[in-house]
Scaffold this motif. Structure first.
Motif, PDB file in Angstrom:
ATOM      1  N   TYR A  50       0.839  -1.198   0.000  1.00 49.48           N
ATOM      2  CA  TYR A  50       0.000   0.000   0.000  1.00 49.48           C
ATOM      3  C   TYR A  50       0.874   1.248   0.000  1.00 49.48           C
ATOM      4  N   LYS A  51       1.892   1.267   0.860  1.00 52.15           N
ATOM      5  CA  LYS A  51       2.772   2.437   0.958  1.00 52.15           C
ATOM      6  C   LYS A  51       3.457   2.727  -0.369  1.00 52.15           C
ATOM      7  N   ARG A  52       3.845   1.677  -1.078  1.00 51.80           N
ATOM      8  CA  ARG A  52       4.604   1.857  -2.316  1.00 51.80           C
ATOM      9  C   ARG A  52       3.724   2.264  -3.494  1.00 51.80           C
ATOM     10  N   PHE A  53       2.552   1.634  -3.619  1.00 54.85           N
ATOM     11  CA  PHE A  53       1.762   1.821  -4.827  1.00 54.85           C
ATOM     12  C   PHE A  53       0.513   2.691  -4.641  1.00 54.85           C
ATOM     13  N   LEU A  54      -0.218   2.504  -3.568  1.00 59.24           N
ATOM     14  CA  LEU A  54      -1.520   3.147  -3.440  1.00 59.24           C
ATOM     15  C   LEU A  54      -1.460   4.486  -2.724  1.00 59.24           C
ATOM     16  N   ARG A  55      -0.653   4.583  -1.690  1.00 56.97           N
ATOM     17  CA  ARG A  55      -0.598   5.851  -0.958  1.00 56.97           C
ATOM     18  C   ARG A  55      -0.195   7.023  -1.855  1.00 56.97           C
ATOM     19  N   PRO A  56       0.840   6.880  -2.703  1.00 57.16           N
ATOM     20  CA  PRO A  56       1.177   8.015  -3.582  1.00 57.16           C
ATOM     21  C   PRO A  56       0.036   8.405  -4.514  1.00 57.16           C
ATOM     22  N   PHE A  57      -0.721   7.415  -4.971  1.00 60.80           N
ATOM     23  CA  PHE A  57      -1.859   7.705  -5.849  1.00 60.80           C
ATOM     24  C   PHE A  57      -2.930   8.496  -5.108  1.00 60.80           C
ATOM     25  N   PHE A  58      -3.246   8.073  -3.890  1.00 65.69           N
ATOM     26  CA  PHE A  58      -4.276   8.765  -3.115  1.00 65.69           C
ATOM     27  C   PHE A  58      -3.831  10.179  -2.755  1.00 65.69           C
ATOM     28  N   VAL A  59      -2.564  10.333  -2.382  1.00 67.29           N
ATOM     29  CA  VAL A  59      -2.057  11.663  -2.048  1.00 67.29           C
ATOM     30  C   VAL A  59      -2.123  12.579  -3.265  1.00 67.29           C
ATOM     31  N   GLN A  60      -1.736  12.051  -4.409  1.00 64.29           N
ATOM     32  CA  GLN A  60      -1.782  12.858  -5.627  1.00 64.29           C
ATOM     33  C   GLN A  60      -3.209  13.222  -5.997  1.00 64.29           C
TER      34      GLN A  60
END
Length: 200
Positions: A50-60
Motif C-alpha cells: 500500500y505504501k509503495r503503490f496506493l498511498r502516492p496515488f491517493f495523495v496525488q
C-alpha cells in the motif's frame, strides 16, 4: 475480502485474511468510496505494498494521506481459522488441504522457514509492517475486541453497523499441545507481538 476506501472520512480499511474482514466488507462496501476487488495483489495489499503503490496515488488525487485501519487476530485463533478453512471438502486432494492433518502438525509445519503449501498462510506481522519495521496502520484493533472495532467505525463513518457472519468455517477441535504452543511462541514470536500491539 477487499480493501475499502472511505474518501471523505480519510480512512482505508485493509483486509487482513481471516480477521473478519469479509463481514465488515458486506456491511461497509455500499458506503465505501472505492472497493478494490481486483487485481488480487492490490485488493489484498499489505502495508508495505500500500505504501509503495496506493498511498502516492491517493495523495496525488486528494492532497492528503488516508489513515489506515486493520484488524489482527490472536495467532492461535488465526491459524485455527486457516486450518478449518483449508479442511473444507472442495480442497480434498489439493496440496493446500489440511484434511487428515492434525492441528498440531499444521502449526508445526507453519513454524518452519519454508512450510508445505497446506501451512503456507502468510504472516499477520509481515502484512502489517512497513519496510522500516514500523506498524504501518494508525488504527490497529484486536479481532477479540470486536466491540472496539465497531465503535471506532461507527464513530468515524457516522453509521450503525450490523454485521452478519460470512465465510464461517466448520467447528473443529483446535487444542494445541503444550509443546507445539511453546514452539509457536518461540518460532513465530513476531506474530504475538503484532497482536499485542492491537487495541483491545
Amino acid at each position: 475480502m477487499q480493501m475499502l476506501v472511505f474518501w471523505d472520512q480519510n480512512l482505508v480499511l485493509l483486509a487482513v485474511p481471516k480477521t473478519g474482514s469479509t463481514a465488515l466488507e458486506g456491511a461497509l462496501a455500499p458506503r465505501a468510496s472505492m472497493v478494490l476487488r481486483d487485481p488480487p495483489h492490490l485488493k489484498h495489499a499489505p502495508c508495505y505494498r500500500y505504501k509503495r503503490f496506493l498511498r502516492p496515488f491517493f495523495v496525488q488525487a486528494g492532497g492528503k494521506t488516508p489513515e489506515l485501519m486493520a484488524i489482527v487476530r490472536h495467532p492461535v485463533s488465526w491459524l485455527g481459522s486457516w486450518y478449518r478453512y483449508r479442511n473444507r471438502d472442495d480442497l480434498v486432494g489439493h496440496q493446500n488441504s489440511t484434511r487428515g492433518i492434525s492441528f498440531d502438525d499444521f502449526v508445526v509445519e507453519y513454524c518452519k522457514g519454508d512450510p508445505a503449501p497446506f501451512a503456507a498462510v502468510g504472516s499477520q506481522d509481515k502484512f502489517l509492517r512497513i519496510n522500516d519495521g514500523e506498524i504501518g496502520v494508525q488504527h490497529l484493533f484486536r479481532y477479540e475486541a470486536w466491540d472496539q472495532v465497531t465503535a471506532f467505525l461507527e464513530h468515524r463513518l457516522s453509521l450503525t453497523l450490523t454485521l452478519k457472519q460470512i465465510n464461517v468455517s466448520p467447528d473443529m477441535d483446535l487444542t494445541l499441545s503444550d509443546d507445539v504452543r511453546a514452539q509457536l511462541h518461540h518460532k513465530r514470536a513476531a506474530e504475538f507481538d503484532i497482536w499485542q500491539a492491537g487495541q483491545g
